[in-house]
Design an enzyme around this catalytic site. Structure first.
Site, PDB file in Angstrom:
ATOM      1  N   HIS A 153       0.779  -1.504   0.066  1.00  0.00           N
ATOM      2  CA  HIS A 153      -0.349   0.211   0.118  1.00  0.00           C
ATOM      3  C   HIS A 153       0.783   1.330  -0.225  1.00  0.00           C
ATOM      4  CE1 HIS A 153      -3.641  -1.738   1.055  1.00  0.00           C
ATOM      5  NE2 HIS A 153      -3.485  -2.557   1.414  1.00  0.00           N
TER       6      HIS A 153
ATOM      7  N   GLN B 280      -6.483 -10.682  -5.198  1.00  0.00           N
ATOM      8  CA  GLN B 280      -6.241 -11.967  -6.167  1.00  0.00           C
ATOM      9  C   GLN B 280      -6.944 -11.971  -6.883  1.00  0.00           C
ATOM     10  OE1 GLN B 280      -3.246 -12.988  -3.859  1.00  0.00           O
ATOM     11  NE2 GLN B 280      -2.854 -10.870  -2.490  1.00  0.00           N
TER      12      GLN B 280
ATOM     13  N   SER C 208       2.081  -5.824  -8.444  1.00  0.00           N
ATOM     14  CA  SER C 208       2.745  -6.905  -9.899  1.00  0.00           C
ATOM     15  C   SER C 208       1.479  -6.871 -11.020  1.00  0.00           C
ATOM     16  CB  SER C 208       2.889  -8.072  -9.197  1.00  0.00           C
ATOM     17  OG  SER C 208       3.229  -8.332  -8.062  1.00  0.00           O
TER      18      SER C 208
ATOM     19  N   GLN D 298      12.065  -5.995  -9.040  1.00  0.00           N
ATOM     20  CA  GLN D 298      11.180  -5.929  -9.894  1.00  0.00           C
ATOM     21  C   GLN D 298      10.686  -5.414 -11.253  1.00  0.00           C
ATOM     22  OE1 GLN D 298       7.860  -8.885  -8.419  1.00  0.00           O
ATOM     23  NE2 GLN D 298       6.255  -6.720  -8.916  1.00  0.00           N
TER      24      GLN D 298
ATOM     25  N   ASP E  36      -4.849   6.256   1.960  1.00  0.00           N
ATOM     26  CA  ASP E  36      -5.234   5.387   1.674  1.00  0.00           C
ATOM     27  C   ASP E  36      -7.110   4.901   2.175  1.00  0.00           C
ATOM     28  OD1 ASP E  36      -5.532   1.687   1.318  1.00  0.00           O
ATOM     29  OD2 ASP E  36      -2.999   1.871   1.590  1.00  0.00           O
TER      30      ASP E  36
END
Length: 473
Positions: A29, A373, A353, A333, A124
């Site tokens: 987050h 997810q 991701s 990544q 958030d």
């Protein structure tokens, strides 16, 4: 239909805007909120904009150097500082309460310290208390979603139009933009239970922002805007992604510094030949599952890069003829996925991701574990058609079951286009590369996300000099 709230305090004349960002205390987050703060002045708007991040010392070390940080003490039993790494025995509600105790007073103090200028809060979506603090201090608030518009819209559709007992499978109700079937096991019941709390808080915000972009999720953002008749202001301001290095930490990269061994290994591989496997900042896989995953990657016959960010027993960084295993450390990544050698990504489908893969134009083998997810998987596989499922989930038992090595190998083969799946794999690559180009264009000067951000900033500034309705049709 019009929806109104009490207008924030008025201020004469135009003024620079000071944005106060409040991320939740979890790495997944924190990264997109911090990236949004860093980008706060990168898109053209009517005047100057400054930003500050309110967080804890643990996350202050991960913030970009370009943004000031106010670090406040955070105390939680066991010294746990990151919700993502909270052990099963620790209380999630207690962690949320501790986060509010630490961050809410700091938010109020920061707003009041800047009372002479135009101020707005961006927090958030899970920090349900932040809109109240902003309202009490007389400044506008923006709810920032670190998940995608598809997942958020699907959850709201199920919540608002859910029959007493869902069939299994069921079609997402409420006139969802894309007719799509889901299994009950793919719906996060815990998130549904907390949704009324978060939606009530969001209803008092001036606007909603998603870490996404128009070419990816415009239809779902529009659905989210109108689904409950409130006509929210919704802005797509992404993709906002983590910086390549943790710039405030002790890790520094000097000019001419040695290239990460991961990237060095990738340099030696053929273009598009490597499958990258990683399950986010927390692995979430059992020892038995790690064993099967490793066996499946080797059995696929595809060169692989397997990153396990948390320490795992019996795992260490090593390269072999089959591939490279990296355990117990951070890996770059975004740079990995952007490398010419990487042709596929085995992922848990966390939204960060997903965005990393889309931005790099890399198709995915989907293996969701929890939260939204499973919805992200449906979006990737059934809507965008840029992913292949590693396993089918028809029940909770399927979520918990160990995926055998042969299923992993089969999914990797399909993803990379081995044998009869080559044409399908080529089409997937073409689609995701188009999305990657669109993602880059969205955040460039004149792009859709840059424009949405500029409009949002302009409206927040105008609130301080004019009476303003929150939303109009």
């Amino acid at each position: 239909m019009r929806s109104e709230t009490t207008a924030p305090r008025s201020r004469p004349g135009a003024a620079p805007l000071h944005l106060v960002f409040v991320p939740f205390l979890a790495r997944s987050h924190f990264a997109p909120l911090a990236a949004a703060a860093a980008a706060a002045t990168s898109c053209r708007s009517d005047g100057t904009t400054s930003a500050v991040i309110i967080t804890t010392p643990h996350f202050a070390a991960l913030a970009p150097t370009s943004v000031p940080v106010r670090a406040v003490p955070f105390r939680f039993p066991g010294g746990h500082a990151d919700f993502s790494l909270l052990p099963d025995e620790a209380s999630a509600p207690a962690f949320f309460a501790a986060a509010e105790e630490a961050l809410a007073p700091a938010l109020a103090e920061t707003i009041r310290a800047n009372a002479s200028g135009a101020v707005a809060v961006v927090s958030d979506a899970v920090l349900h208390w932040a809109p109240r603090v902003a309202r009490e201090c007389g400044v506008p608030h923006v709810t920032f979603h670190t998940i995608g518009a598809f997942a958020a819209a699907a959850m709201v559709a199920v919540h608002l139009h859910r029959p007493e007992v869902l069939s299994d499978p069921f079609v997402i109700p409420g006139g969802f933009p894309t007719p799509l079937k889901l299994r009950r096991a793919q719906v996060n019941e815990d998130a549904l239970a907390h949704l009324p709390l978060f939606r009530a808080a969001e209803a008092t915000s001036y606007a909603v922002a998603f870490n996404s972009f128009s070419a990816l999720e415009d239809d779902f953002a529009e659905y989210y805007r109108r689904v409950d008749g409130s006509c929210k202001k919704v802005f797509l301001v992404g993709p906002r992604r983590a910086a390549p290095i943790t710039a405030r930490s002790n890790v520094t990269v000097a000019a001419g510094a040695e290239r990460d061994p991961i990237l060095q290994w990738l340099d030696s591989q053929a273009a598009g030949s490597v499958v990258y496997a990683c399950f986010g900042s927390t692995c979430g896989l059992s020892a038995d599952q790690l064993k099967e995953l490793g066996a499946g990657l080797r059995a696929s016959g595809v060169p692989f890069l397997w990153v396990i960010p948390t320490p795992a027993e019996g795992m260490e960084e090593r390269a072999s003829g089959n591939g490279m295993v990296v355990a117990g450390r951070w890996a770059p990544q975004a740079e990995i996925l952007a490398h010419r050698a990487v042709g596929g990504f085995v992922s848990h489908c966390g939204w960060n991701s997903v965005l990393d893969a889309v931005c790099a134009g890399v198709p995915l083998a989907t293996w969701p574990l929890r939260a939204e997810q499973f919805l992200n998987e449906a979006f990737l596989v059934d809507v965008l058609r840029v992913g292949v499922r590693v396993r089918e989930v028809a029940s909770k038992a399927d979520v918990e079951a160990v995926v055998p090595a042969d299923a992993v190998a089969t999914a990797v083969g399909r993803l990379m286009g081995n044998g009869e799946d080559e044409d399908e794999a080529t089409a997937r690559r073409a689609r995701v590369r188009e999305l990657g180009v669109a993602a880059g264009a969205a955040v460039a000067e004149g792009g859709s996300s840059c424009g949405d951000w500029a409009r949002l900033v302009g409206e927040l500034k105008a609130l301080h000099g004019n009476e303003c309705e929150r939303c109009t049709d």
